[in-house]
Design a protein around this motif. Structure first.
Motif, PDB file in Angstrom:
ATOM      1  N   ALA A 424       0.823  -1.211   0.000  1.00  0.00           N
ATOM      2  CA  ALA A 424       0.000   0.000   0.000  1.00  0.00           C
ATOM      3  C   ALA A 424       0.855   1.259   0.000  1.00  0.00           C
ATOM      4  N   MET A 425       2.097   1.138   0.492  1.00  0.00           N
ATOM      5  CA  MET A 425       3.011   2.280   0.495  1.00  0.00           C
ATOM      6  C   MET A 425       3.924   2.286  -0.724  1.00  0.00           C
ATOM      7  N   GLY A 426       3.668   1.383  -1.685  1.00  0.00           N
ATOM      8  CA  GLY A 426       4.364   1.433  -2.951  1.00  0.00           C
ATOM      9  C   GLY A 426       5.554   0.522  -3.105  1.00  0.00           C
ATOM     10  N   ASN A 427       5.819  -0.324  -2.102  1.00  0.00           N
ATOM     11  CA  ASN A 427       6.957  -1.239  -2.181  1.00  0.00           C
ATOM     12  C   ASN A 427       6.476  -2.682  -2.065  1.00  0.00           C
ATOM     13  N   ASP A 428       7.034  -3.547  -2.873  1.00  0.00           N
ATOM     14  CA  ASP A 428       6.644  -4.957  -2.843  1.00  0.00           C
ATOM     15  C   ASP A 428       7.434  -5.680  -1.761  1.00  0.00           C
ATOM     16  N   GLU A 429       7.209  -5.257  -0.535  1.00  0.00           N
ATOM     17  CA  GLU A 429       7.881  -5.860   0.613  1.00  0.00           C
ATOM     18  C   GLU A 429       6.973  -5.725   1.832  1.00  0.00           C
ATOM     19  N   PRO A 430       7.059  -6.664   2.762  1.00  0.00           N
ATOM     20  CA  PRO A 430       6.193  -6.610   3.944  1.00  0.00           C
ATOM     21  C   PRO A 430       6.694  -5.579   4.948  1.00  0.00           C
ATOM     22  N   VAL A 431       5.756  -4.962   5.652  1.00  0.00           N
ATOM     23  CA  VAL A 431       6.050  -4.040   6.747  1.00  0.00           C
ATOM     24  C   VAL A 431       5.106  -4.378   7.892  1.00  0.00           C
ATOM     25  N   THR A 432       5.656  -4.533   9.081  1.00  0.00           N
ATOM     26  CA  THR A 432       4.823  -4.841  10.244  1.00  0.00           C
ATOM     27  C   THR A 432       3.833  -3.714  10.496  1.00  0.00           C
ATOM     28  N   PRO A 433       2.538  -4.018  10.543  1.00  0.00           N
ATOM     29  CA  PRO A 433       1.552  -2.955  10.766  1.00  0.00           C
ATOM     30  C   PRO A 433       1.761  -2.245  12.096  1.00  0.00           C
ATOM     31  N   ILE A 434       1.354  -1.001  12.120  1.00  0.00           N
ATOM     32  CA  ILE A 434       1.508  -0.172  13.305  1.00  0.00           C
ATOM     33  C   ILE A 434       0.514  -0.607  14.385  1.00  0.00           C
ATOM     34  N   PHE A 435       1.005  -0.672  15.617  1.00  0.00           N
ATOM     35  CA  PHE A 435       0.239  -1.030  16.811  1.00  0.00           C
ATOM     36  C   PHE A 435      -0.079  -2.528  16.859  1.00  0.00           C
ATOM     37  N   PRO A 436      -0.189  -3.069  18.069  1.00  0.00           N
ATOM     38  CA  PRO A 436      -0.492  -4.512  18.230  1.00  0.00           C
ATOM     39  C   PRO A 436      -1.980  -4.789  18.052  1.00  0.00           C
ATOM     40  N   ASN A 437      -2.494  -4.434  16.892  1.00  0.00           N
ATOM     41  CA  ASN A 437      -3.923  -4.537  16.616  1.00  0.00           C
ATOM     42  C   ASN A 437      -4.443  -5.965  16.732  1.00  0.00           C
ATOM     43  N   SER A 438      -3.742  -6.914  16.115  1.00  0.00           N
ATOM     44  CA  SER A 438      -4.254  -8.284  16.146  1.00  0.00           C
ATOM     45  C   SER A 438      -4.244  -8.854  17.557  1.00  0.00           C
ATOM     46  N   ASP A 439      -3.310  -8.424  18.394  1.00  0.00           N
ATOM     47  CA  ASP A 439      -3.301  -8.848  19.799  1.00  0.00           C
ATOM     48  C   ASP A 439      -4.593  -8.436  20.498  1.00  0.00           C
ATOM     49  N   TYR A 440      -4.882  -7.153  20.439  1.00  0.00           N
ATOM     50  CA  TYR A 440      -6.032  -6.637  21.185  1.00  0.00           C
ATOM     51  C   TYR A 440      -7.355  -7.141  20.628  1.00  0.00           C
ATOM     52  N   ASN A 506      10.778  -2.085  12.406  1.00  0.00           N
ATOM     53  CA  ASN A 506       9.973  -2.871  13.342  1.00  0.00           C
ATOM     54  C   ASN A 506       9.209  -1.941  14.289  1.00  0.00           C
ATOM     55  N   MET A 507       8.447  -2.520  15.197  1.00  0.00           N
ATOM     56  CA  MET A 507       7.597  -1.707  16.065  1.00  0.00           C
ATOM     57  C   MET A 507       8.407  -0.832  17.022  1.00  0.00           C
ATOM     58  N   GLY A 508       9.623  -1.259  17.324  1.00  0.00           N
ATOM     59  CA  GLY A 508      10.489  -0.411  18.124  1.00  0.00           C
ATOM     60  C   GLY A 508      10.837   0.890  17.422  1.00  0.00           C
TER      61      GLY A 508
END
Length: 588
Positions: A424-440, A506-508
């Motif tokens: 979605a940001m224009g690069n064919d590479e994975p980026v960890t989504p912001i915030f621990p959304n799937s956790d919560y 990463n999230m850090g």
């Protein structure tokens, strides 16, 4: 971001609840038949435009799942207390704070104003349980949890978990001669990248997951995940599964029943503490065998509804105690060392007194000590009541990856969420989504599953197993919730000056800068409305904490959300259920 009359976060949250959850064929056959009527009194309000710069519909996701929880609670209120379905208001701006709430508490807000970034001040109240210094171990440790490119051009998400040393050894990496304080994050990433580039993605899966039993996954696309043997094995599951385990011992065993309140006074001046719709789960005993975010969220959600939660940890096991200011509310917190027979016997006794047991450890860990699913179900055979046993993992409870270790970032990478964010940001590479959304979101789904199991136990008797997984949420996100329409995402991205994150961010790297960006941007700033926060007394640590208010609003005042006791560090309490609930609440 200009107003777009064709899109509304509250409206889409409403649709997602009613069509994406309650009418979803993965859920509908197994839900209480009354739940659709119970959901009619749920109202979504808030800003039309999304606020967080993510292509996935996180705002709608958490809002709809909280609505699902409210609908299930409404069913329980009517069946247990005879209360008509309550109006519940969910502000979708407020709900977005839920998925970042671990970052937001302020300890002693009227005095020292201690935030999570002030580790020394924080650990004064929540003693440090990070035995291997994952949070404060420097850039060499921080870079162990990140995405790197493999020999065959794929991307692999490495995860240092609660101890980075095993994966460093697996990759033949040792701390560089220079002091860790002087090693830049970029240089640390380069060390890992060099090591990772010697392996294909398949070889890394074998090395990390099979040989060394460390968390890690190839960063698949959504299509690859769904078409994989593991994806297919779990495709029949919605946000959770509830399994009824009838008693085979005798007709009188595990009869249909609600929970039995304990230590509740009948004195008139203490009447508000009696079990009632005001505190719907008051007296429910929940044993918490969990760490980190997803499964502790399950038990915190139950505590918010009035349940008594006893958290058991070990003095010998690492834990991110920095999270307790957010996730420890409503929980007594005791130590037991399962290497000691007397402590195992104590845990067994606590389990037999419990209504709900939540296990958030890696599959197989509690089995080693005699406290796995079958062990606990067997304990209740022949007893008058059954148990609700909840197990949460990363990958799900079917398929070849079931036993693997995993985290929020691993699920995001495994199911294709990370790759779609990068694209979605224009690069064919994975980026960890912001915030621990799937956790919560997984935590709220799990708590909803517990409410359903309690309803079914009252009707059918027996015991129940609630299966929850990060991947169950993630596959619902990609299949049902989905991403924003291109025009909405483009407008949202533009409003934040089109930031581009890379696979090693990463999230850090992202969490604190993103919080700052949100507070400075008109779109993000509105979710930090002071009305969405509250000051909570906390006798357990001696100072109050400012944190996010409960998301569900009950304007008619019949239900009161909150916590019986404050949050505290590990091992503060005795490993026992209180004999007198009223006395314990007043004391702590």
């Amino acid at each position: 971001m200009p107003t777009n009359p064709t899109y509304s976060v509250p409206r889409e949250s409403h649709i997602l609840l009613h069509d994406g959850i309650l009418s979803n064929p993965l859920h509908t056959p197994f839900l209480p038949p009354e739940i659709k009527d119970a959901a009619k009194s749920i109202e979504f309000i808030g800003s039309s435009e999304p606020s967080i710069p993510i292509n996935w519909r996180f705002a709608e996701s958490i809002s709809a799942i909280k609505g699902f929880q409210a609908a299930m609670l409404n069913v329980l209120l009517k069946k247990k207390y005879g209360v008509e379905y309550q109006k519940v208001v969910i502000n979708t701006d407020h709900a977005q704070l839920f998925i970042m709430s671990v970052m937001l508490p302020v300890i002693d807000p009227l005095g020292a104003k201690i935030r999570l970034s002030d580790r020394e001040g924080w650990y004064k109240y929540y003693p440090d349980g990070d035995k291997h210094h994952v949070l404060d171990g420097g850039n060499f440790v921080s870079a162990s949890t990140n995405i790197y490119k493999t020999k065959d051009g794929r991307f692999f998400h490495l995860h240092g978990s609660l101890n980075a040393v095993p994966i460093q050894r697996a990759l033949s990496l040792s701390s560089p001669p220079a002091s860790e304080g002087s090693l830049s994050f970029t240089d640390a990433c380069s060390l890992y990248q060099t090591a990772i580039s010697q392996y294909t993605a398949s070889e890394l899966e074998s090395l990390m997951d099979d040989t060394h039993r460390q968390a890690g996954t190839t960063c698949w696309s959504t299509t690859e995940y769904l078409s994989s043997p593991h994806g297919k094995a779990n495709a029949h599951v919605g946000l959770y599964e509830v399994h009824h385990i009838p008693s085979t011992y005798s007709p009188k065993a595990q009869e249909p029943m609600w929970w039995t309140p304990f230590g509740l006074s009948e004195a008139p001046h203490e009447a508000p503490l009696k079990t009632s719709a005001r505190r719907p789960l008051l007296g429910l005993k929940v044993l918490d065998l969990t760490r980190i975010i997803a499964s502790p969220t399950i038990t915190r959600e139950l505590a918010e509804l009035g349940a008594s939660v006893l958290r058991i940890t070990s003095p010998n096991v690492p834990d991110m105690t920095a999270l307790l200011a957010d996730l420890g509310w409503g929980k007594w917190n005791a130590h037991l060392d399962l290497t000691r027979l007397p402590d195992r016997e104590r845990l067994r006794a606590l389990i037999l007194e419990s209504d709900v047991v939540v296990d958030g450890y890696r599959p197989g860990v509690m089995e080693k000590w005699g406290f796995g699913k079958e062990d606990i179900l067997t304990m209740f055979e022949g007893k008058k009541k059954g148990v609700v046993y909840v197990r949460e993992n990363c990958y799900g409870w079917n398929g070849p990856w079931m036993g693997r270790s995993g985290w929020q970032q691993i699920s995001d990478a495994n199911c294709g969420v990370s790759l779609e964010f990068g694209r979605a940001m224009g690069n064919d590479e994975p980026v960890t989504p912001i915030f621990p959304n799937s956790d919560y979101c997984t935590g709220v789904a799990g708590a909803t599953g517990v409410l359903q199991a309690l309803l079914e136990r009252a009707e059918k008797g027996g015991s129940f197993v609630v299966d929850v997984a990060l991947n169950y949420y993630s596959q619902w996100l990609i299949n049902t919730c989905s991403t924003y329409p291109p025009q909405i995402w483009d407008q949202l991205w533009e409003a934040y000056d089109r930031p581009i994150l890379r696979h090693t961010d990463n999230m850090g790297v992202t969490l604190y800068p993103l919080i700052k960006k949100l507070t400075e941007n008109p779109l993000g700033a509105r979710i930090f409305n002071p009305d969405f926060f509250e000051l909570r007394e906390n006798k357990a640590i001696g100072v109050p904490i400012q944190t996010v208010k409960p998301i569900l609003g009950f304007p008619e005042g019949v239900v009161e959300l909150g916590y019986n006791i404050g949050s505290r560090g590990n091992g503060v309490d005795e490993a026992r259920w209180p004999e007198d609930l009223l006395t314990e609440i007043i004391k702590v």
